[in-house]
Design an enzyme around this catalytic site. Structure first.
Site, PDB file in Angstrom:
ATOM      1  CB  ILE A   1      -6.505 -13.590 -35.795  1.00  0.00           C
ATOM      2  CG1 ILE A   1      -7.382 -12.406 -35.396  1.00  0.00           C
ATOM      3  CG2 ILE A   1      -5.700 -14.079 -34.590  1.00  0.00           C
ATOM      4  CD1 ILE A   1      -8.379 -12.011 -36.442  1.00  0.00           C
TER       5      ILE A   1
ATOM      6  CE  LYS B   1     -13.871 -13.387 -32.788  1.00  0.00           C
ATOM      7  NZ  LYS B   1     -14.411 -14.616 -33.407  1.00  0.00           N
TER       8      LYS B   1
ATOM      9  CG  ASP C   1     -14.186 -18.006 -34.140  1.00  0.00           C
ATOM     10  OD1 ASP C   1     -13.520 -17.980 -33.088  1.00  0.00           O
ATOM     11  OD2 ASP C   1     -13.855 -17.361 -35.159  1.00  0.00           O
TER      12      ASP C   1
END
Length: 308
Positions: free
Chosen positions: A14, A90, A168
């Protein structure tokens, strides 16, 4: 205003796909170093853990925490205790109590804590929110389906407690819904499909209702192949709104009024800089609360083992 020196905690997929390009495009920040026991970035000073990074670079003012969810609380608590501003990928924590403790600590330390719901910065979200603001919501259908093998290859943590499984990505949909719908909504029932060999769901169906009786249905699935689906459809006052492609495309009554490329993380870092400049925090726990409700209230059905 001079650039703030930033440290990245985590240097995995990510970070490479989203955070690094966004930081390079955001004048407010300059990447100073990374901390990750297993990965590093080219041409960036690398450390295996955060304290070593901050000791070597005491001028780092802010950190972005991009570790697996279960590791974020201790890392964030340590960074806040050392007076650093913190951006949390997040979800902001594995539990609601963790996030609430971090909010209190950030306030005590007088630093910024930012829960980064990146999907809220998709191009169509703000316009969808404005269009829905004063309308009666009749019904909402959320469909968020993707191939876990494409988006989370080799990431065993996602199937462990705290990893959230299909929530997720599903929490991204909930972060948009809680932003654009004009009234809070509440879980009525949930069904979670649990592979027999893991600890997190591979699919989920959720039914919500708001105080005016609008039905809100969400369908999440990690088993999608081929085209991926990240769509929210709203029926309101005899009109329809469709926010598709993760929020990049917006249509009203079937007419496309916006279709842009994704720039979510650039918006995140711009807002993080604004919060720091204003001396404020922004930690919305509504999306995480909905996921917690689903785990608390949902019926579990065992399904076939997940083999990557």
């Amino acid at each position: 205003m001079s650039s703030l020196k930033l440290g990245l905690i985590g240097a995995g997929k990510i970070v490479r796909d989203q955070h690094l390009p966004a930081i390079r495009q955001t004048p407010a920040f300059r990447l100073a170093a990374t901390a990750d026991p297993y990965a590093s970035l080219d041409d960036v000073p690398a450390f295996t853990e955060m304290h070593a990074m901050l000791d070597a670079h005491p001028d780092i003012e802010a950190v972005s925490i991009c570790t697996p969810t279960a590791l974020r609380f201790e890392t964030a608590r340590a960074a806040l205790s050392r007076g650093r501003h913190v951006l949390l990928e997040k979800p902001p924590g594995a539990t609601l109590s963790e996030v609430e403790a971090l909010i209190e600590l950030a306030s005590q330390q007088q630093v910024t804590l930012f829960a980064a719901w990146h999907s809220r910065y998709a191009p169509g979200v703000a316009q969808a929110k404005a269009w829905l603001a004063n309308r009666r919501i009749d019904q909402v259908h959320i469909e968020w389906k993707e191939d876990v093998r494409v988006w989370h290859p080799g990431q065993a943590w996602i199937w462990q407690p705290g990893g959230m499984g299909v929530f997720d990505p599903g929490i991204n949909a909930l972060s948009i819904a809680t932003a654009i719908l004009p009234a809070p909504f509440f879980l009525q029932k949930a069904k979670l499909w649990m592979p027999e060999n893991v600890q997190a769901p591979i699919a989920a169906k959720l039914s919500f209702v708001d105080a005016q009786g609008a039905a809100i249905a969400a369908d999440f699935d990690f088993r999608q192949t081929g085209a991926q689906t990240w769509d929210i459809h709203v029926e309101s006052d005899d009109h329809s709104l469709s926010l598709t492609q993760g929020g990049c495309k917006l249509a009203i009554d079937g007419e496309v009024i916006l279709d842009e490329e994704e720039q979510e993380y650039r918006g995140l870092y711009d807002h993080f800089a604004e919060l720091i400049g204003a001396g404020r925090s922004a930690v919305d726990i509504a999306p995480l609360r909905h996921v917690a409700d689903a785990f608390l209230y949902g019926y579990r059905e065992t399904t076939e083992a997940f083999i990557e």
